[in-house]
Write a protein that holds these residues in place. Sequence first.
Motif, mmCIF file in Angstrom:
data_model
loop_
_atom_site.group_PDB
_atom_site.id
_atom_site.type_symbol
_atom_site.label_atom_id
_atom_site.label_comp_id
_atom_site.label_asym_id
_atom_site.label_seq_id
_atom_site.Cartn_x
_atom_site.Cartn_y
_atom_site.Cartn_z
ATOM 1 N N PRO A 91 0.834 -1.197 0.000
ATOM 2 C CA PRO A 91 0.000 0.000 0.000
ATOM 3 C C PRO A 91 0.868 1.246 0.000
ATOM 4 N N ASP A 92 0.352 2.334 -0.538
ATOM 5 C CA ASP A 92 1.141 3.552 -0.671
ATOM 6 C C ASP A 92 1.725 4.038 0.645
ATOM 7 N N ILE A 122 7.004 1.106 -8.815
ATOM 8 C CA ILE A 122 5.986 1.328 -9.838
ATOM 9 C C ILE A 122 4.697 1.717 -9.139
ATOM 10 N N SER A 123 4.306 2.967 -9.278
ATOM 11 C CA SER A 123 3.092 3.475 -8.638
ATOM 12 C C SER A 123 1.880 3.092 -9.473
ATOM 13 N N MET A 124 0.905 2.400 -8.861
ATOM 14 C CA MET A 124 -0.287 1.954 -9.580
ATOM 15 C C MET A 124 -1.494 2.815 -9.199
ATOM 16 N N PRO A 125 -2.448 2.985 -10.114
ATOM 17 C CA PRO A 125 -3.651 3.772 -9.799
ATOM 18 C C PRO A 125 -4.518 3.060 -8.769
ATOM 19 N N PRO A 136 -13.629 -3.856 -7.761
ATOM 20 C CA PRO A 136 -14.471 -3.220 -6.742
ATOM 21 C C PRO A 136 -14.200 -3.698 -5.325
ATOM 22 N N TYR A 137 -13.167 -4.544 -5.127
ATOM 23 C CA TYR A 137 -12.954 -5.159 -3.814
ATOM 24 C C TYR A 137 -12.202 -4.258 -2.859
ATOM 25 N N ALA A 138 -11.381 -3.362 -3.378
ATOM 26 C CA ALA A 138 -10.637 -2.435 -2.528
ATOM 27 C C ALA A 138 -10.237 -1.234 -3.372
ATOM 28 N N GLY A 139 -10.195 -0.066 -2.750
ATOM 29 C CA GLY A 139 -9.844 1.145 -3.478
ATOM 30 C C GLY A 139 -8.517 1.721 -3.051
ATOM 31 N N VAL A 140 -7.697 0.930 -2.340
ATOM 32 C CA VAL A 140 -6.438 1.409 -1.811
ATOM 33 C C VAL A 140 -5.434 1.672 -2.941
ATOM 34 N N SER A 141 -4.651 2.747 -2.803
ATOM 35 C CA SER A 141 -3.568 3.024 -3.749
ATOM 36 C C SER A 141 -2.382 2.136 -3.397
#
Length: 500
Positions: free
Chosen positions: A335-336, A363-366, A372-377
């Motif tokens: 996680p970010d 590598i930073s991912m959007p 739809p299971y998680a919205g974490v960066s």
Amino acid sequence: MITGELKNKIDGIWDIFAAGGLTNPLEVIEQITYLMFIRDLDDSDNKREKECAMLGLPYQSIFSDEVTIGAQTIAGKQLKWSVFRDFPAGRMFTVMQEWVFPFIKNLHDDKNSAYSKYMGDAIFKLPTPLILSKIVDALDDVYTYMNEAQSADVRGDVYEYLLNKISSSGRIGQFRTPRHIIRMMVELLNPTAEDTICDPACGTSGFLVTAAEYLKEVRKEEIFFDKNKKAHFMNSMFTGFDMDRTMLRIGAMNMMTHGIENPVIEYRDSLSDQNPDREMYSMILANPPFKGSLDADAVSTDLLRVCKTKKTELLFLALFLRMLKVGGRCACIVPDGVLFGSSKAHKDIRKKIVEDNRLEAVISMPSGVFKPYAGVSTAILIFTKTGHGGTDQVWFYDMTADGFSLDDKRTPVDETDIPDIIERFKHLDQEKDRKRTEKSFMVSKEEIQGNDYDLSINKYKEVEYQKVEYPPTSEIMANIRELENQIGKEMDELEKLLKL
């Protein structure tokens, strides 16, 4: 991610189970997995028979000749999905219950194998012949649809949706790493025939399966024409740990279906003292759980010495460094918060990777990748264990598209950075002169040191601002007055119409 018609078909299968009285999501996913495995076993046996014929190698089908089950001896052909699916419902149910299920439970000769461990307590729970017949037909329909759609990973797509059913039922949420992200990570590490690959939080073995499929594509002749390398591939190359027996059972079957005869898939709390592995693996591919905090008393003391914390995402990074051999490489999702967290534990683990080992890429991912299971960066870290440093320049990439929309629907789109990421990573020598305003660029170790080992791409990326010329204030005011006059005239016209 499955949508539309395929989603409806899976929901239909779920409804058939519910109508038969099976409503526990874990029981349903287990029963579907068994049936899919039985079907896949038929398909993979046929495929491997054809491959061996093409390569001029001998092959003994598991369905050939006669098979002894208990006190009965029957023709093995009757156990093939493509054969018994055409039986009347009553006979199909008897064959499945009395022959097929006992057959797959004892399929592996090695009683200490992963497959035997997690299939030994499997129970066939479909209640009636009619329910079985409906589910067999429905699964055939799903496979026909997926084959026509040219999807290469039926199990992966279905598991992704089924695991969401478990999560939505109130159990501990589990979500599958998207297949294309796993494939990208495998291609970035480019495993060889000599590697020993581990996922300490393997779930359904997605990373291990994808690594195996990649090796079959890229190094097929090297592995399968060499007796020792083939034995390594089948028995000792792949290792996975998890704490969920259902996931382990699915993972073991998933690996076997993909041609790995004896993977090491074990029940183990990777972060505890029950995991003694040190310097055993040349490659780790993982998306460890980000479930927050755990009991420090349950964590291995040597991991706490690296970073004193209860946060699993930090402890797993310390674990990866411990489990890798010197020279071993890791690609993992974090996680970010791991990249820029300001606590001592966050800084300690980042410093450990940068100073004592060789950090290669961030590598930073959007944030929509896991929807739809998680919205974490999240981000992907790639590093090599050296034990004595080696970080010079770290490659950063700002990934903004992965081939799917970044909303809950995750529908396919044309935009994707994945081919570009793989191509640029293979030629890092050409990345040194890129500007900080581009998709990717290099950052020196010294600059990272000066920023408290902050690995967030936003710390280093430069944004180009385009100068915008606005008209003078007097002109803007004049335009507003003109609009007001126009509105007034139109209001007058409207009033006249209303009086008519």
